[in-house]
Each structure stands twice: as structure tokens, then as C-alpha cells.
Design an enzyme around this catalytic site. Structure first.
Site, mmCIF file in Angstrom:
data_model
loop_
_atom_site.group_PDB
_atom_site.id
_atom_site.type_symbol
_atom_site.label_atom_id
_atom_site.label_comp_id
_atom_site.label_asym_id
_atom_site.label_seq_id
_atom_site.Cartn_x
_atom_site.Cartn_y
_atom_site.Cartn_z
ATOM 1 N N ASP A 1 1.916 6.924 -13.574
ATOM 2 C CA ASP A 1 1.447 8.265 -13.900
ATOM 3 C C ASP A 1 2.365 9.276 -13.214
ATOM 4 O OD1 ASP A 1 0.670 8.302 -11.249
ATOM 5 O OD2 ASP A 1 -1.465 8.183 -11.667
ATOM 6 N N SER A 2 2.153 10.538 -13.510
ATOM 7 C CA SER A 2 3.108 11.554 -13.070
ATOM 8 C C SER A 2 2.864 12.070 -11.666
ATOM 9 C CB SER A 2 3.070 12.750 -14.033
ATOM 10 O OG SER A 2 1.824 13.428 -13.911
ATOM 11 N N GLY A 3 1.681 11.785 -11.117
ATOM 12 C CA GLY A 3 1.313 12.326 -9.814
ATOM 13 C C GLY A 3 0.513 13.604 -9.884
ATOM 14 N N GLN B 1 -4.028 17.649 -23.040
ATOM 15 C CA GLN B 1 -5.018 18.301 -22.189
ATOM 16 C C GLN B 1 -5.876 19.238 -23.049
ATOM 17 O OE1 GLN B 1 -5.955 17.702 -19.237
ATOM 18 N NE2 GLN B 1 -4.303 16.484 -18.324
ATOM 19 N N ASP C 1 -6.538 2.470 -18.110
ATOM 20 C CA ASP C 1 -6.452 2.087 -16.706
ATOM 21 C C ASP C 1 -7.654 2.682 -15.999
ATOM 22 O OD1 ASP C 1 -5.557 4.363 -14.489
ATOM 23 O OD2 ASP C 1 -5.152 4.949 -16.554
#
Length: 378
Positions: free
Chosen positions: A92-94, A190, A267
Site C-alpha cells: 500500500d502507499s502509506g 475515494q 487484504d
């Protein structure tokens, strides 16, 4: 080196089964990805994870950039060699962890600056730096940097975050062009709990032509029916020939319901987190090993399970390990949970291929509702 691709083998309504191909091996879908936040799936050996049927695991950009650092992992041969996993890794991007864990955050058009939750050190995470970190880790599937907001929230805040995430998607995609062939970058939808904002995000990302699409910003406080409504709103606007990944979700029932709506990848920390707290997921529902009813029960948890932890240890022993806080209890119940999640997805793949996914969902839910029909009477 073969490239990244996705092929759908069968459909049953909106549900589909197929294969995501990567240079490090195939990912059979629908797929559940065990979460390896800090280069480890907590409580598990990597060969155990592989033996359960997992094709891919997840790593976390935020945690790994703090400890031990992306550059250090790259120097040591990348995340696959560092953690001992030879199959595909998705990172994931953080962004979610920056918003939920970091201290003293400051968000700008450029990116986000924050203080580490570990030692207070200051960092800056931009779309370009996020992609660079994921590249240093050697991730096969990477995520754009996005802004995730908690729900419920004001529409204006949700809209602002969605629009910023779209601009960051464009920057992430440009930065990703320098990475080796065979890797893939996913865009992230989003829009919170606002269907029109979700649709606008999905359409804009589809126009950017990402290799895959993630649905983010859900399972952050909203009820299941809202999450499912957002998936239903988004799916008609995402390219159906690309993989669809629902981030951070969820319970076994969430997975079944989302697969029925066209989601291919999942996940969640729930199997490992609940395992550390003594709660097992099984074909007859959740079992809490802190409960005294298990204290003298000599039966295995599930004699039909292919997982040795569920088949070869007594309920009384698992209860004892949990109540005495022995680490083996967390390890065994985590093993049970991850095995069940993989079995659930394997069953889904088989049922979709037969055109019987609705029957499969009904049978699984009936098992949960029926529960453990032969409680120990000792």
C-alpha cells in the site's frame, strides 16, 4: 520477463474468477492477501503462509519506511529476499497509516509531512516518494498515494480528499514510469460514503488507464450496507477487464458479499489480529477461546480442517494457551484464521467456475448460523 496481466476465467453474475499474472507468479482470484505489515505475517513462517494457498502477501510502505528503511531493504536485496517470500508482494502507499497513526500531520498539495509514531522523527511523503519507496522495496503491485478520511465525515471534506487523491494519482503514475517492466501501479477510488463522488473518482481513474483499481476509504467506521452500496456504485465505472481490489476488508461475510459484487482481491489484518486475541474464524462461525466452555473440551477445533492447528490440537489446549497468554496460542489461532480465509476464497473460486456462487454463499452462511452443533458435554 513476463508482464502484468489479468484474465477472467469464469463469471457468475457479477462475481468472477481469474488469474492476475506477475513476473513472480500467478495470483488466483478472488484472492485474500495476508498482511505482512513489517515484512512478516505476524505469528507465521512464510512457508506456512504459502502452504495455506496464499499466492500474494501485502507489505506496508509507512511501517517499512520507518523501520528498517526502504533504502536499507533495497541494499539487502529487496523485500522478497529480506522477508523470505518468493511470490508476488503488493504494497500500500502509506497514506492510510499516515492519517491514522502518525503524529503532527500537515497536509498540502505537495504531500504530507508527519512525525513518526515510533520516535517522533519528521518525514515527508509525496506521491513521488511513495512510489519510490515501493520501488525500492521491489513490490510487484503498488498503490498510488491517496488521502483517506474517516467516516462519517462532512461531504466537503470527502470531496476535497477525493479531488486531491486524483491529482496525486496522476503524479504517482508519472513517477511509476521509471520502474521496471512487469510491475503494476493501481489507482485508488475515494469518495467516502457519497455515491456521486465515488463515481466521479472511478471515472477519472479509469480515464488514466491504470493496470488495476483499488477501492479505498471503506471499513473506516461505516456499516456494511454502506460499504456494499459504495462498491455497487463504483463497479459499473471501473474497467471490467482490470482487477478490482477492496482495501482493508474484512470479515468473512464482507468478503463473500464483495465477491458477489465483482471484487477480486482483499487484504485485512483481522485474521492475524483476532488470532492474537484468541478468536478463531471457522466454518461454524467465530470461536472465542477465552471462553471457559472450552477449558475441558478434548476435541479438536475442526477435525475436517486441512490446517494442522485446527485439526491436531484440542480446544482445551488452545483455551489454556490463550488464557496463559502463551505466544503459541496466538500463532496457532492465527494459523487457523489464515487457513480459513484461504479456504473461503478457494471455495469461492470453485463455486464461481461452476456457476453456483449464490448456493455457495448460502451454504457458508448457513454453517455460521448453525454454529458448532455438537458442543462438548463432558
Amino acid at each position: 520477463m513476463t508482464g502484468f496481466s489479468f484474465a477472467i476465467a469464469a463469471r457468475d453474475g457479477a462475481a468472477r474468477t481469474g488469474v492476475v499474472s506477475t513476473p513472480r507468479g500467478p495470483i488466483r482470484t478472488p484472492a485474500f492477501m495476508p498482511v505482512g505489515t513489517q515484512a512478516t505475517v505476524k505469528g507465521m513462517y512464510m512457508d506456512q503462509v504459502k502452504a495455506l494457498g496464499a499466492d500474494v502477501i501485502l507489505g506496508n510502505t509507512y511501517h517499512l519506511m520507518l523501520r528498517p528503511g526502504a533504502e536499507r531493504i533495497a541494499k539487502l536485496g529487496g523485500l522478497h529476499r529480506f522477508g523470505g517470500w518468493t511470490g508476488p508482494i503488493l504494497t500500500d502507499s502509506g497514506g492510510f497509516q499516515v492519517m491514522s497513526l502518525a503524529k503532527l500531520r500537515k497536509l498540502t498539495e505537495q504531500g504530507v509531512t508527519f512525525s513518526s509514531h515510533v520516535d517522533g522523527s519528521r518525514f515527508e511523503l509525496t506521491p513521488e516518494r511513495s512510489v519510490e519507496i515501493q520501488g525500492l522495496l521491489g513490490a510487484d503491485i503498488q498503490m498510488q498515494l491517496d488521502e483517506c478520511v474517516a467516516l462519517p465525515n462532512e461531504r466537503a471534506a470527502i470531496d476535497k480528499a477525493m479531488q486531491l487523491s486524483l491529482r496525486w494519482a496522476e503524479r504517482s503514475k508519472r513517477a511509476f514510469e521509471a520502474q521496471p517492466e512487469g510491475r503494476a501501479l493501481f489507482g485508488i477510488v475515494q469518495g467516502g460514503d457519497q455515491p456521486d463522488l465515488r463515481i466521479a473518482s472511478a471515472r477519472a481513474l479509469a480515464a488514466m488507464d491504470f493496470p488495476g483499481y483499488s477501492i479505498g476509504g471503506l471499513a473506516v467506521g461505516e456499516p456494511q450496507e454502506v460499504m456494499l452500496a459504495m462498491i455497487e456504485a463504483v463497479m459499473p465505472h471501473l474497467p471490467e477487464e482490470k482487477p478490482h481490489y477492496l482495501m482493508g476488508v474484512g470479515t468473512p461475510d464482507d468478503l463473500l458479499a464483495a465477491v458477489a459484487r465483482g471484487v477480486d482481491m482483499f487484504d485485512c489484518v483481522m485474521p492475524t489480529r483476532n488470532g492474537r486475541h484468541g478468536q478463531a474464524f471457522t466454518r461454524f462461525g467465530k470461536v472465542n477461546f477465552r471462553n471457559a466452555r472450552h477449558a475441558e473440551d478434548p476435541r479438536p477445533l475442526d477435525e475436517t480442517s486441512s490446517c494442522p492447528a485446527a485439526r491436531d490440537y484440542s480446544r482445551a489446549y488452545l483455551h489454556h494457551l490463550v488464557r496463559t497468554e502463551e505466544m503459541l496460542g496466538s500463532m496457532l489461532i492465527t494459523w487457523i484464521n489464515l487457513a480459513y480465509y484461504q479456504e473461503l476464497m478457494a471455495g469461492a473460486r470453485e463455486a464461481i467456475a461452476r456457476g453456483a456462487y449464490a448456493d455457495y454463499m448460502a451454504a457458508v452462511r448457513e454453517g455460521w448460523a448453525r454454529g458448532d452443533i455438537a458442543p462438548w458435554q463432558g
